[in-house]
Each structure stands twice: as C-alpha cells, then as structure tokens.
Design an enzyme around this catalytic site. Structure first.
Site, PDB file in Angstrom:
ATOM      1  NE  ARG A 243      66.133  18.480 -49.052  1.00  0.00           N
ATOM      2  CZ  ARG A 243      66.423  19.785 -49.074  1.00  0.00           C
ATOM      3  NH1 ARG A 243      65.611  20.660 -48.522  1.00  0.00           N
ATOM      4  NH2 ARG A 243      67.514  20.225 -49.666  1.00  0.00           N
ATOM      5  CD  GLU A 272      59.929  19.386 -52.188  1.00  0.00           C
ATOM      6  OE1 GLU A 272      59.350  19.433 -51.091  1.00  0.00           O
ATOM      7  OE2 GLU A 272      60.870  20.134 -52.514  1.00  0.00           O
ATOM      8  CG  HIS A 290      61.448  23.280 -51.117  1.00  0.00           C
ATOM      9  ND1 HIS A 290      61.880  21.983 -51.201  1.00  0.00           N
ATOM     10  CD2 HIS A 290      62.396  23.933 -50.402  1.00  0.00           C
ATOM     11  CE1 HIS A 290      63.043  21.859 -50.575  1.00  0.00           C
ATOM     12  NE2 HIS A 290      63.378  23.039 -50.086  1.00  0.00           N
TER      13      HIS A 290
HETATM   14  C1  GLV Z   1      66.631  24.054 -49.349  1.00  0.00           C
HETATM   15  O1  GLV Z   1      65.785  23.264 -49.103  1.00  0.00           O
HETATM   16  C2  GLV Z   1      68.025  23.813 -49.185  1.00  0.00           C
HETATM   17  O2  GLV Z   1      68.394  22.674 -48.847  1.00  0.00           O
HETATM   18  O3  GLV Z   1      68.809  24.735 -49.367  1.00  0.00           O
END
Ligand code: GLV
Length: 331
Positions: A243, A272, A290
C-alpha cells in the site's frame, strides 16, 4: 419473485457487466456506470434505502457516512486491502465488512516479481533508452544491473502474498529468503517457502531485493523512510506492492536520485492516483498504476467474491470472507 421485497444495493463504481447482471438476479441494483468515485455526499445520498454496497477499495466508509445510512448492513470490498473501511466504526454500527482475499494472491505475487526483475535488470529504463534512439553501440556497462537468481530476497509482511513471493524466489530463482513480519510464521510455514525470520534491521541490511507486502495502518505508516533506506545496500532494489504510505515516497525519491539504493519498483503510492513528482524524475524506478491484481480471471474472481458476500449475507445471513464476523446475527 416479488421484486418489491428484494434487498436494495449500490455498486459504487463501474464493474464487469456480468457481475452487475448476477447481482441483479438477487437485488434491486443501482450501479455507478462510471469508474469515477462518487464524492462522499453523493455516495451517502445514493446509499439511502440500500442494505448493501459493493465497494472497490477507494470508497471511505466511516462513522460519519454510516450515521447517514442506517439501513446499510454490508460493505463488500473488491480488494484484499480494506484501509478504506473504518472497521471499528462499522462494527459499532453493526455493519459487516468483507474483503476479497486469496483469489488475487498468485497474480499479485507475479506482479511483485515482475517489478523486482524489471527494477533489478533496468527493463523500463532500457526501453526508454532504446526508444529515445540512444542505443548506438555496445558498452560493457551499458544499463548494467543486479542479479536476481541466487540473490537474497527480503520480504516485509509475510501474509499470503508475501509467502507466494517467497515461494517464487526460493523455488524458481534459488534465492535465500529472509523476512520480517509482526508475528513469526510457524516452522512448517517457514520451511514450505524456505524463509528465515530476521529482525527488521537485518532485513534492511541483508536484502539484495526487498519486497514490501504490508497493509497500510498507523503502525505501518512510513515503515520505510530515510533511516531505513540508509541501512539498505547501495546495490539493493526495493519493491512496494502493498500500500502507498508504507514507504515515504519523498525519501525514496531522494535515495534513488542519490543512488543510495540501486532501483525501485512501485505499484502503490502515497496519495495515489497522484504521485510524488520527484519519483517521475528518477530513471531508476519502475512505476505501475496499482495493477497488482489486474488480470481478467483475477479481477473477475475478486468481483465474484464481493458479489457472493453480498448475496450470501443479504439472502442467508452468511458471508464468505467477513472482516468483523462479530456483527453477524446482531441485527
Ligand atoms: C489491491 O490493492 C487490493 O487490496 O486488493
């Protein structure tokens, strides 16, 4: 079926039509056709009279929102991470939260490895160099990088995805694996992925490639900052697929510019989808928006699991992957 009696749900962001269709077989569905998040007020307004919401990881669910939505019973996140949920507030309001674990583990571990290899072997930097017409001769040190095979793989955060990365490193790339985690794995789990538990300081000092797979929390905020980067090898690479906010992106950009570490691969960023502009100035960082879980089968499986949580809870009172199961049966 008497449609008037069916529960009402909100799908907060555009999602596979098949999943909207599946949910429509059980519920009165209002679906956001756009992949823009609704502003908070609009989300609260659209949640009026809804018993469930399908969220995608960006919608903040907290006490203020819940106070405006007394009929809400479940928030089903199509993500394994749930830092968009204030789980304590949800529990206090008797609202179930669910996430989408397991189905994305291998896909996200693949992405971690892709970033590790791209950073260590300077793949995107090489491509930019080539596309810019700069390749006009062979040179012994042209875009020279670091080995992956046999190098020491460090992992911070040894949950399901961390273990899947360890397995790839140990079995596929003959890498000694070291890890640090809030709690040490049982001996059989360590043996299965051939990983050795070390302190965080040792992890920073010994890793040739360090992969972060840590959820964001007050505790993990800036777990990697200037002081931690200073302990790493100058030849090391750092990968973040956990994260944003776990890494101090400003400190990382400075370390990359100063060549304090060799390279980084980042799929997640503080704040982000905006990112620290200093990162864009670094040639030795591989940046992806991401997309750790972004394959068709995995995103379908994540959406399917979120949908099954809504269907299970609102039709039978059971959810597959509850985060606060203590609320089940409360209302
Ligand atoms: C992606 O970052 C998720 O948490 O599934």
């Amino acid at each position: 079926m008497n449609t008037a009696a069916r529960p009402r749900i909100l799908i907060a962001r555009a999602i596979f039509p098949e999943v909207v269709e599946k949910l429509s077989q059980h519920f009165e569905v209002e679906a956001n056709p756009s992949d823009e998040l609704w502003p908070r007020d609009e989300l609260a307004r659209r949640l009026q009279g809804k018993q469930g919401v399908f969220t995608t990881g960006g919608e903040r669910i907290d006490a203020a929102l819940l106070a405006q939505c007394p009929e809400l019973k479940i928030c089903a996140n199509m993500a394994v991470g749930y830092n968009n949920f204030d789980l304590a507030a949800m529990t206090a309001a008797g609202v179930l939260g669910t996430n989408a674990p397991d189905v994305l583990t291998e896909t996200t571990a693949d992405m971690g490895f892709a970033l590790l290899m791209a950073a260590a072997r300077r793949v995107t930097e090489s491509e930019h160099f080539l596309r810019a017409g700069k390749w006009d001769r062979w040179a012994y040190d042209m875009l020279i990088g670091q080995d992956v095979y046999g190098a020491t793989l460090g992992i911070l955060g040894m949950g399901r995805i961390g273990r899947a990365i360890a397995r790839r490193g140990a079995l596929g790339f003959n890498m000694p694996v070291i890890y640090h985690n809030r709690s040490r794995l049982p001996a059989e789990a360590e043996a299965e992925v051939r990983a050795r538990y070390v302190s965080k300081d040792e992890l920073l000092r010994q890793s040739d490639h360090l992969v972060l797979v840590v959820p964001y929390s007050a505790e993990s905020h800036h777990a990697i900052g200037a002081a931690e980067l200073a302990q790493m090898k100058p030849t090391a690479t750092l990968v973040n697929i956990g994260r944003g906010g776990v890494v101090d992106d400003a400190a990382l950009a400075q370390a990359l510019l100063d060549k304090r570490i060799a390279a980084a691969g980042l799929d997640v960023f503080e704040g982000e989808p905006k990112l620290n502009p200093a990162l864009l100035k670094c040639s030795n960082v591989v940046l992806t928006p991401h997309i750790g879980s972004a394959t068709v089968p995995t995103r379908m499986a994540m959406a399917g699991l979120a949908a099954d949580n809504l269907i299970g809870y609102l039709t039978t009172g059971k959810a597959l992957t509850p985060l606060n199961p203590e609320v089940i049966g409360q209302r």
